[in-house]
Scaffold this active site. Structure first.
Site, PDB file in Angstrom:
ATOM      1  CG  PHE A  30      -5.260   5.271   3.464  1.00 28.25           C
ATOM      2  CD1 PHE A  30      -6.561   5.122   3.268  1.00 28.25           C
ATOM      3  CD2 PHE A  30      -4.435   4.150   3.301  1.00 28.25           C
ATOM      4  CE1 PHE A  30      -7.279   4.072   3.149  1.00 28.25           C
ATOM      5  CE2 PHE A  30      -5.144   2.848   3.002  1.00 28.25           C
ATOM      6  CZ  PHE A  30      -6.574   2.785   3.260  1.00 28.25           C
ATOM      7  CG  ASP A  55      -0.389   7.267  -1.148  1.00 26.38           C
ATOM      8  OD1 ASP A  55      -0.632   6.918  -1.999  1.00 26.38           O
ATOM      9  OD2 ASP A  55      -0.366   6.623  -0.020  1.00 26.38           O
ATOM     10  CE1 TYR A  59      -6.694  -0.776  -3.995  1.00 23.76           C
ATOM     11  CE2 TYR A  59      -4.377  -2.014  -3.999  1.00 23.76           C
ATOM     12  CZ  TYR A  59      -5.587  -1.321  -3.476  1.00 23.76           C
ATOM     13  OH  TYR A  59      -5.260  -1.012  -2.039  1.00 23.76           O
ATOM     14  CE  LYS A  60      -6.753   3.528  -3.713  1.00 23.17           C
ATOM     15  NZ  LYS A  60      -7.998   2.707  -2.955  1.00 23.17           N
ATOM     16  NE  ARG A  91     -14.129   6.728  -1.380  1.00 23.30           N
ATOM     17  CZ  ARG A  91     -12.912   6.200  -1.324  1.00 23.30           C
ATOM     18  NH1 ARG A  91     -11.743   6.340  -0.817  1.00 23.30           N
ATOM     19  NH2 ARG A  91     -12.706   4.724  -1.833  1.00 23.30           N
TER      20      ARG A  91
END
Lengths: 426, 426
Positions: free
Chosen positions: A136, A211, A236-237, A385
């Site tokens: 990322f 990560d 937050y995912k 996705r």
């Protein structure tokens, strides 16, 4: 697995799903199939009331005394001061971490900076950070910033996406200080083998920094057993902590007290409220804290993590893979020849909780799907996705989403997609 | 000013107070006189509803699309992605900053780290950070951490509290890279002369970095006119942004693009959503952002800042000083000979918005006052601190608080104070 051949078969699977009851814990917007929980998790039903209480009672009424630990005698105190470690302890079992190794603080980017700096302190003779070119972007940016800050003496060695264990072994030479990887690729959903790669790093004398943005809450984790040294991740995912929720970090107990966070703010001090003139790091995980903790965000994240109570993570993984396989099977059978190329690993064990499709028209297709209430995500240049969040998605949702996709492809809708998307957050 | 000699005279002053109406914008707990708004500001009445909307509508219903800018066509988008700069722009007038120089992000500690690192980049030949021994501890800790991170080649040169302008001029030699000060002392309330000290720093070739934790929202500021180079500050004190609210930072336009934040996260990238492999800093104030912004905290802070709309900051300063003078006059007249020594500057122009008293029994006196509903703050070893927040405090509150203090001293209460205070946050 056998792919269900009808909507009814999907409904039957949902009826037998041991996790089916968890869906009722979340608010799911009407008329929407939300396949973007790996970008922003949905709202737990318990969150609005909890936050209202934090705001009206703890802040509004309790004011400054809410920082204190709850007092059984006076009934005062909301324990805000303990929140970063308290929420960390609640999260730790989801990460496969024994107590005392997880804290919630700052953002993923800031936490990466702290832990990468600490890892480099622990390997002062080594100069290389090994990572993946498809990591990322913020992970790579943070490494670049730290390298510049340290005078440019370090190097970021990037392997291509899909590099093998043997490739990593070769890259992990005697200059490698740390292997910094996202366990699950935000783009392809490819899942790294944490145990094998940690072992490879350790064999080379390097440390690991993981990560977990796309793995925490999405699959069973075993940071301790897999030999992770450091880890960060996002609230937050899959953890449903709300937009921009505070992030978390993990420091294996063996490294606590061995290195110092460069962000030596007062909450990382051994005695923050003694107001000593010199920084003296806390001997434990609290050392990785920095500034005053964000109580609203921490409170919402705590609710998000509470939703995992009673969840069997093996069942969660099984359902995640079942939904993913269903998506793969249905798209490949119903949309054969229409340009969709699986961009995620086909082997279930090598995949996180998302399925990505390469398609030259991925962007307008994504927008046309959104217009029909099927919310997936586009990742440049050509990736569609779909994230599968097993706590609140059903087999029938996957069936219906693919049905919508088939209708989009059969119509002209995707050619007309004009949805303006400016900033999307993974 | 003449000190009012009766409670009635205080009520008359309140009746004539041009800021009196603002008190109705806040929730003030019943039976309490809250003199700790410089530690945690009170709850604006508009905050619960705004947060409920952010949580239920923007997060719960809007989900990922709420990151997008609001679209007049579709009605979708909550503009989360713009929040750090949008809230910064709303704050800028309170700081005396022209547009494009303020952003809201991270904590005060983290922002100090970024800006101190940037200031040192701009003075690569210089090795000294000049500050004050009595600065808030996290400011010194952050400087110490950065110095260690940079290899120990820099030095923190600390002047005692109360050092004169001449002392600072002498300390600002040709090795001085940056003068880093809290404009108002958390401990004594002493107010530095930003304009004179900035000029002294610049005359020596150094830059300035101001911590506005105890000045933003408490007095008129003029960062641009006073020649500040960098500044940080806190959202949860006079700005009423809630516990652990995100902090703010200011970079004078002339320095934007001249130095790079070491915390080079994706939100500081020129194009965060282009997912480029290499970090490329935004050319403007956005460069100082790092990770995904904390939307709940930002939303609450935005409400806090909105409460200042319509406030004449000169009137606010006049009222702040009137309340402070009232406190000084009443304590010195009614409690003469009882051991209270003014620990704040007597000269109004040299004081922020708080009044501190040194007393050998400051701690138990503070606890006895709290038990009576007068919430001040204790700062080790012997400081009793009263913060005056002119938007919601009245002259009569000061009168009543001193009356309570007199009763505490006349009784044995303070000797019996046993209130357990573990962690208090300034």
């Amino acid at each position: 697995m056998t792919i269900p051949s009808s909507r009814e078969a999907c409904l039957a699977l949902d009826a037998a799903d041991p996790l089916a009851g968890f869906r009722a814990r979340f608010h799911l917007p009407a008329g929407q199939i939300y396949l973007d929980g790996n970008s922003l998790g949905v709202l737990p039903l318990a969150t609005p009331e909890r936050l209202a209480r934090v705001i009206r009672e703890e802040w509004g009424e309790g004011l400054i005394r809410s920082w204190n630990s709850p007092s059984p005698e006076s009934g005062l105190g909301a324990g805000w001061v303990d929140a970063p470690l308290r929420v960390g302890e609640r999260l730790a079992p989801l990460l496969g971490a024994a107590p005392g190794q997880v804290a919630v603080a700052d953002s993923t980017s800031v936490n990466l900076y702290k832990l990468l700096a600490m890892a480099l302190q622990l390997r002062p003779e080594r100069r290389v950070i090994v990572s993946e070119a498809d990591n990322f972007p913020t992970d790579l940016y943070i490494a670049q910033g730290l390298i510049a800050q340290l005078g440019g003496r370090h190097e970021l060695r990037l392997l291509p996406a899909g590099a093998s264990l043997a490739d990593y072994r070769a890259a992990l030479d005697d200059q490698a200080a740390v292997l910094m990887l996202s366990q699950v690729s935000y783009r392809s959903g490819a899942l790294h083998d944490m145990r094998a790669l940690s072992a490879a790093a350790h064999a080379a004398g390097a440390l690991t920094l993981w990560d977990l943005a796309h793995s925490a809450g999405a699959l069973p984790l075993a940071l301790d057993a897999d030999g992770a040294d450091f880890a960060v991740g996002c609230g937050y995912k899959y953890l449903n902590g709300g937009p921009g929720a505070p992030a978390f970090l993990y420091i294996a107990r063996r490294w606590q007290g061995q290195a110092t966070s460069p962000l030596s703010g007062w909450f990382g001090h051994a005695q923050p409220f003694a107001f000593e003139p010199d920084y003296r790091p806390a001997p434990d995980i609290a050392q990785a804290l920095c500034g005053t903790p964000p109580i609203l965000g921490l409170s919402a994240l705590e609710v998000g993590i509470e939703q995992f109570e009673g969840v069997d993570m093996a069942q969660l993984r099984a359902k995640s893979l079942a939904l993913s396989e269903l998506c793969i099977g249905l798209v490949e059978s119903r949309l054969a020849g229409q340009g969709f190329v699986l961009a995620s690993p086909r082997e279930a064990a090598r995949r996180g909780s998302q399925v990505c499709w390469q398609h030259p028209q991925a962007w307008p297709i994504c927008q046309a799907l959104i217009a029909r209430g099927v919310v997936g995500d586009f990742r440049a240049p050509d990736i569609l996705r779909f994230g599968f969040t097993p706590l609140y998605l059903r087999h029938v949702d996957v069936w219906d989403a693919v049905e919508q996709l088939a209708q989009v492809m059969a119509s002209d809708e995707w050619r007309q997609a004009r949805f303006q998307a400016r900033g999307k957050v993974t």
